[in-house]
Enzyme design. Structure first.
Site, short mmCIF file in Angstrom:
data_model
loop_
_atom_site.label_atom_id
_atom_site.label_comp_id
_atom_site.label_asym_id
_atom_site.label_seq_id
_atom_site.Cartn_x
_atom_site.Cartn_y
_atom_site.Cartn_z
N GLU A 233 4.59 5.13 -8.92
CA GLU A 233 4.13 3.85 -7.92
C GLU A 233 2.99 3.15 -8.50
O GLU A 233 2.07 3.71 -8.70
CB GLU A 233 4.17 4.79 -6.62
CG GLU A 233 3.67 3.43 -5.45
CD GLU A 233 3.49 4.23 -3.96
OE1 GLU A 233 3.61 5.38 -4.16
OE2 GLU A 233 2.74 3.57 -3.28
N ASP A 235 0.73 0.64 -6.89
CA ASP A 235 0.58 -0.09 -5.50
C ASP A 235 -0.51 -1.51 -5.94
O ASP A 235 -1.72 -1.28 -6.45
CB ASP A 235 -0.61 0.87 -4.47
CG ASP A 235 0.48 1.87 -3.93
OD1 ASP A 235 1.68 1.54 -3.95
OD2 ASP A 235 -0.17 2.98 -3.79
N GLU A 238 -2.75 -3.15 -1.15
CA GLU A 238 -2.41 -2.27 0.01
C GLU A 238 -3.57 -2.73 0.90
O GLU A 238 -5.02 -2.72 0.65
CB GLU A 238 -2.77 -0.85 -0.26
CG GLU A 238 -1.53 -0.27 -0.77
CD GLU A 238 -1.07 1.24 -0.52
OE1 GLU A 238 -0.72 1.67 0.15
OE2 GLU A 238 -2.19 2.11 -1.25
N HIS A 249 -0.03 5.30 -9.27
CA HIS A 249 0.05 6.59 -8.96
C HIS A 249 1.45 7.15 -9.97
O HIS A 249 2.35 6.82 -9.69
CB HIS A 249 0.83 6.84 -7.57
CG HIS A 249 -0.03 6.39 -6.40
ND1 HIS A 249 -0.81 7.50 -5.83
CD2 HIS A 249 -0.22 5.21 -5.82
CE1 HIS A 249 -1.37 6.84 -4.63
NE2 HIS A 249 -1.23 5.53 -4.59
#
Ligand SMILES: *[C@@H]1O[C@H](CO)[C@@H](O)[C@H](O)[C@H]1NC(C)=O
Length: 455
Positions: A233, A235, A238, A249
């Site tokens: 993942e 990101d 956020e 991640h």
């Protein structure tokens, strides 16, 4: 980084066929354009017609051909769903009334996700959507050597909410061709995965995740099945109006991977699973600059601004993830870390190593392959996710407050934002800020330097 995706969905009495496809509501994806850029400075961009689909978790699931719910509030009907495979055969998921039921509106190049939506049959909390290339396929992106840019309005996102725009290594067709039990596919938002290996996914690998399902004790719409759904993942964003972070991640698995047991990295096995749940985050406040991002600050969150993220590298190799902002016609470089022993304003392997050492955090980022593994994953192709959620696990304190809450906020790494340690409780934000919303717009993608003018 301690994200647990809590899906808020509906206790619709209505009918949906779980992994079959329901016929009560026609699925019509809201249209949203985005731009593919070439050249430099954002001057040669071509408009692409895309659309949005809603994740399958939010959809009404009912017995095929009838109106009996297969899933109500946070439990499965054990008659139609005696086991996961049977459940997927018996049940169908429905088309979505995007604005009426879910508070999702798209228009031209913008997508608005509203927090609480009271529909005729249910109250919906938050949503998770994906960008589509066609009616049945997700839009795939390879971010290496590229720049991803969008505008965002976080002014209506208080403490405890997270308007997230990110990438995950989902399958282009949502798992339709790989799993014969999945008749719905990307059109109905199947195949989600992320680096938290979420257990709240209702439809997984062509089956219901109903086996061993435990209803949540603090979320009337969610629960947790035996299986988790893991994948790398990235990101990009956020955020709420107080804090923001961007975070790779990596995982040791490729693509959407169903986990059980230790591999899921649950609770005290957090660092033994296949994914790096913590990630290597860049949050300007946490990196020492407390007046950079927020209402009236350098990046003024009371107004719309542009977020630019550059993935420096080539092939499947990624060396740096850089961030710029544009607001009021001015380009603003990301803040530089002022934490002693941590240098830089972007995510490099060195930044991550220094940050983990100085903050005393376990480096699961490095253990799962760091930027190398993230780069290999991005090169395989990712799906764009745009969501809005509140956090039934830890009230989003990892993003916007002092976390862990029992530590001194002046300890490096502990202060992440100015939200109170008792803020962000779902019952409070849902009752006090039902009209919270996030707007994502003007998405641009292309080679480094192609999507914006550095004024
Ligand atoms: C569960 O499903 C069965 C079979 O479709 C149905 O007869 C029953 O009414 C359902 N129970 C509930 C509580 O919805």
């Amino acid at each position: 980084m301690y994200k647990k995706l809590a899906l808020a969905s509906l206790s619709l009495f209505g009918a949906a066929r779980a992994q079959q496809v329901g016929k009560e509501t026609t699925e019509t994806h809201p249209k949203m354009t985005w731009k593919q850029c070439t050249g430099t400075g954002g001057t040669s961009c071509t408009s692409k017609s895309g659309s949005i689909t809603l994740d399958s978790n939010w959809r009404w699931a009912h017995v095929t051909g009838g109106y009996t719910n297969c899933y109500t509030d946070n439990t499965w009907n054990t008659t139609s769903c005696a086991d996961g495979a049977t459940c997927a055969k018996n049940c169908a998921i429905e088309g979505a009334d995007y604005s009426g039921t879910y508070g999702i509106t798209a228009g031209s190049d913008a997508l608005t996700l509203k927090f609480v939506t009271k529909g005729s049959y249910s109250t919906n909390i938050g949503s998770r959507t994906y960008l589509m290339a066609s009616d049945t396929k997700y839009q795939m992106f390879n971010l290496i050597g590229k720049e991803f840019t969008f505008d965002v309005d976080v002014s209506k996102l208080p403490c405890g909410l997270n308007g997230a725009l990110y990438f995950v290594e989902m399958a282009e067709d949502g798992g339709l061709s790989k799993y014969s039990g999945n008749k719905a596919g990307a059109k109905y938002g199947t195949g989600y995965c992320d680096a938290q290996c979420p257990h709240d996914i209702k439809w997984l690998n062509g089956e219901a995740n109903s086996d061993g399902w435990v209803p949540s004790d603090n979320d009337k719409n969610a629960g947790s099945g035996k299986y988790g759904s893991c994948c790398p993942e990235m990101d990009i964003w956020e955020a709420n109006s107080i804090s923001t972070a961007y975070t790779p991640h990596p995982c040791s698995v490729s693509g959407q991977t169903r986990c059980t047991g230790t591999d899921c990295g649950d609770a005290n096995e957090r660092y033994n699973g296949v994914c790096d749940k913590d990630g290597c985050d860049f949050n300007s406040y946490r990196m020492g600059v407390k007046d950079f991002y927020g209402p009236g600050m350098t990046i003024d969150t009371t107004k719309k601004f542009t977020v630019v993220t550059q993935f420096i590298g080539s092939g499947s190799s990624l060396s740096d993830i850089k961030r710029f902002y544009v607001q009021n016609g001015k380009t603003i470089a990301n803040s530089e870390s002022t934490i002693p022993g941590v240098t830089g304003s972007s995510i490099t392997e060195e930044f991550c190593n220094q940050q983990k050492t100085v903050f005393g955090d376990t480096s699961s980022f490095k253990a799962k392959g760091g930027l190398n593994a993230m780069g290999a994953s991005l090169a395989r192709g990712h799906v764009l996710v745009m969501s809005l959620w509140d956090d039934h696990a830890v009230n989003m304190l990892w993003l916007d407050s002092t976390y862990p809450t029992d530590k001194d906020p002046s300890t490096p790494g502990v202060g992440r934002g100015t939200c109170a340690t008792d803020s962000g409780k779902p019952e409070d934000v849902e009752s006090k800020s039902p009209d919270a919303a996030v707007v994502y717009s003007n998405i641009r993608f292309g080679p480094i330097g192609s999507t914006f003018t550095a004024l």
